[in-house]
Design an enzyme around this catalytic site. Structure first.
Site, PDB file in Angstrom:
ATOM      1  N   SER A 154       0.654  -1.205   0.050  1.00 16.13           N
ATOM      2  CA  SER A 154       0.279   0.108   0.117  1.00 16.13           C
ATOM      3  C   SER A 154       1.177   1.121  -0.165  1.00 16.13           C
ATOM      4  CB  SER A 154      -0.940  -0.153   1.224  1.00 16.13           C
ATOM      5  OG  SER A 154      -2.019   1.204   1.154  1.00 16.13           O
ATOM      6  N   ASP A 319      -8.991  -6.904  -4.521  1.00 12.04           N
ATOM      7  CA  ASP A 319      -8.332  -4.926  -4.006  1.00 12.04           C
ATOM      8  C   ASP A 319      -9.065  -4.333  -4.557  1.00 12.04           C
ATOM      9  OD1 ASP A 319      -7.063  -2.805  -3.337  1.00 12.04           O
ATOM     10  OD2 ASP A 319      -5.051  -3.614  -3.098  1.00 12.04           O
ATOM     11  N   HIS A 352      -8.349  -5.390   0.173  1.00 16.02           N
ATOM     12  CA  HIS A 352      -6.708  -4.513   0.332  1.00 16.02           C
ATOM     13  C   HIS A 352      -5.750  -4.993   1.203  1.00 16.02           C
ATOM     14  CE1 HIS A 352      -3.702  -1.601  -0.238  1.00 16.02           C
ATOM     15  NE2 HIS A 352      -4.006  -1.034   0.833  1.00 16.02           N
TER      16      HIS A 352
END
Length: 375
Positions: A154, A319, A352
Site C-alpha cells: 500500500s 483489491d 486490500h
C-alpha cells in the site's frame, strides 16, 4: 532451511538527526528522531540489509514481540523471521516509524523546540519523498550504503517505488505490493471524507487538541470505519458478516443491529484509542500527493526511467482500492524502460488487506523472489 518461528522478543531503538531536513513543501524541520527496529544481523559487507516500509497506520514494529507484551505482535510477523519469506537468517531487516508518525518518531505529538509546546497542527506536512529522505539518513546511520531490497504494501509500496527514483544507486530490488503509482480521484475522495470526520469533531480544536488534554475520538472512529470498508472486499464482508443480526432480531433503533455494524464500531473505537489524529490527516495527505509522474506531464514511463532496481510488483484480485490495473501501470512503465520486473496477480478474497495476511500463494511469490536476491 531454518525452522520457521517468530523472531522473538525485540526492542525499538531511537536515533537523533540534528541536521535540518528541508521538506518537499519547502518547510524546514530542525532535527528529528526516528524510532526503528532491526531483525537479523548485518553482514560484514553490509549487503544484506532490507528496509520494510509501513502503510498508513503501521509502525516500526514489523515482527516479533515486545517484552511484557506477548500479544503485541509485529504487523508483518507472518512474513518476517527465521525461515519465513523475508528470512532473517539471510537478511538484516529494518522497520522504521516514519517521520510524522505517532509511535515515537518526531511528529505532531512531539514538542516543538521553538515553542516548548506540542507541534499539533503546526507540524509540517510530510510526503512520501520526505520519508524516503529521512530513511536515507537512517541507512547512513546503520552503515547501509545500498539496500538489498526495499519493500512495502500500500503506502509502503509507494515508498519502495520512491526509493528507486530518489536514490536509484542505493537500492537493488524494489518490492511494490498492493500499491499504485498515484491515487485515483475515488481514493482521494475517501481520504477527504475521513479527514473531514476528524476536522469536524468538536474536540479537534484546529489540531491543537493535545494542549487541551482531549482527543477527537469520534472523528478518528468514523475515519477508521470508512477506511475499513475500503480495505475489505465485498465478498469477504459478505462471508464474514452477511446480514447476520447481532441480537438475532431487528431492534428498530439506530443502535447495532447487524454484525458488520458491530465490527466497524469495534475497529473504530480501538483505533481511536491509540492513533493520533494529526498523524492520520498527514498520512492521508501524503497518499494523495504521491505522483512520480506529476513533473513529467503525467507520463509514468518517463518518471520511472531513473529507476535502476529490479522489481517485484504484486497485486490482489479483490483489491478494489488499489486494483491490479494500478499495479500493471507500474509494470508497463518499467517494461517500457526495459527494466527487470516480475509481476504477480494473486487470487485472494481479502481485498486490500490481503498483503497483510498469511496467504499461501502470496507468500510463495514473496519467498521465491527474495530467495533469488544475492547478498
Amino acid at each position: 532451511m531454518s525452522n520457521i518461528h517468530s523472531i522473538g522478543i525485540v526492542a525499538p531503538q531511537r536515533v537523533r538527526f540534528n541536521e535540518a531536513l528541508t521538506l518537499k513543501s519547502g518547510a524546514r524541520l530542525p532535527g528529528f528522531d526516528l524510532v526503528f527496529e532491526t531483525y537479523g544481523t548485518l553482514n560484514a559487507s553490509c549487503s544484506n540489509a532490507v528496509l520494510v516500509c509501513h502503510a498508513l497506520s503501521g509502525s516500526h514494529h514489523v515482527a516479533g514481540v515486545h517484552a511484557g507484551q506477548p500479544n503485541h505482535v509485529g504487523w508483518w510477523d507472518n512474513l518476517v523471521g527465521p525461515g519465513k519469506p523475508l528470512d532473517t537468517d539471510k537478511f538484516f531487516v529494518v522497520g522504521v516509524n516514519n517521520l510524522g508518525g505517532c509511535y515515537g518518531s518526531t511528529g505532531p505529538l512531539s514538542f516543538n523546540p521553538e515553542t516548548g509546546k506540542r507541534y499539533g497542527a503546526d507540524f509540517p506536512l510530510v510526503t512520501v519523498e520526505d520519508w524516503v529522505a529521512a530513511q536515507a539518513r537512517l541507512a547512513d546511520h546503520l552503515g547501509v550504503d545500498t539496500w538489498a531490497a526495499v519493500l512495502g504494501g500500500s503506502l509502503g509500496g509507494m515508498q519502495a517505488l520512491a526509493w528507486s527514483l530518489l536514490f536509484p544507486d542505493r537500492i537493488r530490488h524494489a518490492l511494490v505490493i498492493a500499491s499504485a503509482p498515484k491515487l485515483s480521484a475515488q481514493n482521494i475522495a475517501f481520504n477527504e471524507v475521513a479527514r473531514q470526520a476528524i476536522i469536524s469533531d468538536p474536540d479537534f480544536h484546529g489540531g491543537h487538541y493535545a494542549e487541551r488534554g482531549v482527543v477527537p475520538a469520534n472523528g478518528l472512529r468514523l475515519a477508521r470505519m470508512v477506511g475499513h470498508i475500503t480495505y475489505l472486499s465485498d465478498g469477504q464482508m459478505d462471508e464474514k458478516f452477511g446480514r447476520r443480526l447481532r441480537h438475532g432480531e431487528h431492534k428498530f433503533s439506530y443502535e447495532v443491529d447487524f454484525e458488520v455494524e458491530s465490527y466497524l464500531r469495534y475497529q473504530g473505537n480501538k483505533f481511536a484509542g491509540f492513533f493520533d489524529a494529526n498523524t492520520y490527516l498527514m498520512m492521508t495527505k501524503a497518499l494523495d500527493y504521491f505522483d512520480p509522474a506529476y513533473d513529467y506531464g503525467g507520463n509514468l514511463a518517463s518518471a520511472l526511467a531513473r529507476a535502476q532496481a529490479k522489481f517485484l510488483v504484486a497485486s490482489f484480485s479483490t483489491d478494489w482500492r488499489f486494483s491490479p490495473a494500478r499495479s500493471r501501470e507500474i509494470v508497463f512503465a518499467l517494461l517500457h524502460n526495459r527494466r527487470h520486473v516480475a509481476y504477480a496477480e494473486i487470487d485472494c478474497d481479502a481485498g486490500h488487506d490481503s498483503f497483510l495476511l498469511d496467504d499461501a500463494h502470496y507468500h510463495s511469490v514473496m519467498r521465491a523472489y527474495l530467495e533469488n536476491i544475492s547478498v
